[in-house]
Design a protein around this motif. Structure first.
Motif, short mmCIF file in Angstrom:
data_model
loop_
_atom_site.label_atom_id
_atom_site.label_comp_id
_atom_site.label_asym_id
_atom_site.label_seq_id
_atom_site.Cartn_x
_atom_site.Cartn_y
_atom_site.Cartn_z
N THR A 119 0.82 -1.21 0.00
CA THR A 119 0.00 0.00 0.00
C THR A 119 0.86 1.26 0.00
O THR A 119 0.60 2.21 -0.75
N SER A 150 -0.60 -11.91 0.75
CA SER A 150 -2.00 -11.49 0.77
C SER A 150 -2.21 -10.28 -0.14
O SER A 150 -1.32 -9.42 -0.27
N SER A 151 -3.37 -10.22 -0.74
CA SER A 151 -3.76 -9.01 -1.46
C SER A 151 -3.83 -7.86 -0.47
O SER A 151 -4.05 -8.05 0.73
N THR A 162 -4.69 -0.18 -7.03
CA THR A 162 -4.70 -1.29 -6.08
C THR A 162 -5.08 -2.59 -6.77
O THR A 162 -4.49 -3.64 -6.50
N TYR A 165 -2.09 -3.74 -8.70
CA TYR A 165 -1.05 -4.25 -7.81
C TYR A 165 -1.37 -5.66 -7.33
O TYR A 165 -0.49 -6.52 -7.30
N ASN A 166 -2.61 -5.90 -7.00
CA ASN A 166 -2.99 -7.25 -6.55
C ASN A 166 -2.84 -8.27 -7.67
O ASN A 166 -2.47 -9.42 -7.43
N GLU A 167 -3.09 -7.86 -8.90
CA GLU A 167 -2.88 -8.75 -10.03
C GLU A 167 -1.38 -9.07 -10.19
O GLU A 167 -1.00 -10.20 -10.52
N LEU A 169 0.70 -9.20 -7.70
CA LEU A 169 1.04 -10.13 -6.62
C LEU A 169 0.67 -11.56 -6.98
O LEU A 169 1.40 -12.50 -6.63
N ASP A 182 -6.42 -13.91 -1.71
CA ASP A 182 -7.11 -12.63 -1.88
C ASP A 182 -7.91 -12.35 -0.62
O ASP A 182 -9.14 -12.34 -0.60
N ARG A 188 -14.01 -5.60 -0.38
CA ARG A 188 -14.04 -4.88 -1.64
C ARG A 188 -15.44 -4.79 -2.24
O ARG A 188 -16.15 -5.79 -2.32
N ASN A 192 -14.39 -1.61 -6.37
CA ASN A 192 -13.04 -1.83 -5.85
C ASN A 192 -12.65 -0.81 -4.78
O ASN A 192 -11.46 -0.47 -4.63
#
Length: 239
Positions: A119, A150-151, A162, A165-167, A169, A182, A188, A192
């Motif tokens: 973050t 973790s997401s 965000t 970024y999670n994609e 990860l 996730d 969420r 999002n």
């Protein structure tokens, strides 16, 4: 003499009140888990953490074994079942970026390492390549057969970043042989952003949000057979 008797009365009253609470006659408070208190006997799995304010939740002494009330660490275990997951330390601090975690985290070992980071990297414009190297450094510091990534929770002022970024990860975990969860999915909305009531500032989960996050991480840790050990051979440290 009067002062002495008053002190004795106060001590006796305090001890009696403690006995009432322990005996189920008073209010019960869910204790915040403290690291390093591994129980003897029984089946359990240990985990360490690397994170920022989402993990620390206001605590400045996570390395010493303390998290705040709104930390997901408080909610990894199902209160209706025997404790399975034991937190045994790590490092987290508000405002920390992945590079800070890699520099401050100390060597150790556990059954699992949970990394919830990124973050603050997004807020500072850090690129994915640099973040990937930092996360690999973190995984090398703690010797854990399972590395769980973790997401990150939503950020209402940077929803698209965000999601991207999670994609990233997900892809990184696959490349490294780490496990991805996730955990923030339950926080969420369709846009999002945070669902109503789960964050007070659009950046950090509140206690209700932390419970959702912690439950998901706990389920991921307990659902991973130890035969599916992750490969946590990371990259060389950054110069």
């Amino acid at each position: 003499m009067g002062t002495h008797k008053s002190r004795l009365t106060l001590v006796a009253t305090t001890l009696f009140a403690g006995m009432l609470i322990q005996g189920g006659m008073g209010p019960t408070v869910q204790p915040i888990p403290q690291a390093f208190s591994v129980p003897a006997g029984g089946e359990h799995s240990t985990f360490k953490v690397a994170g920022d304010s989402i993990t620390a939740a206001g605590s400045n002494t996570v390395a010493a074994g303390h998290v705040g009330e709104a930390s997901w660490v408080n909610f990894v275990n199902d209160p209706e079942t025997p404790t399975e997951l034991i937190w045994t330390g790590g490092w987290a601090l508000g405002g920390a970026q992945s590079g800070d975690m890699a520099s401050a985290l100390r060597n150790g070992s556990a059954d699992s390492l949970v990394i919830l980071a990124g973050t603050n990297d997004l807020a500072h414009g850090n690129g994915q390549e640099r973040i990937a190297k930092n996360l690999a450094r973190i995984a090398n510091i703690v010797k854990a057969p399972v590395v769980l990534i973790s997401s990150v929770p939503p950020r209402d002022d940077a929803a698209e970043a965000t999601v991207a970024y999670n994609e990233f990860l997900v892809q990184l975990a696959g490349e490294r042989g780490w496990r991805f969860v996730d955990a923030a999915a339950g926080l969420r909305s369709d846009a999002n952003t945070f669902l109503p009531g789960l964050s007070d500032d659009g950046i950090h989960p509140n206690a209700a949000g932390a419970q959702i996050l912690g439950n998901a991480i706990g389920q991921a840790l307990t659902a991973t057979p130890m035969s599916e050990l992750a490969d946590n051979t990371g990259l060389e440290p950054l110069s």
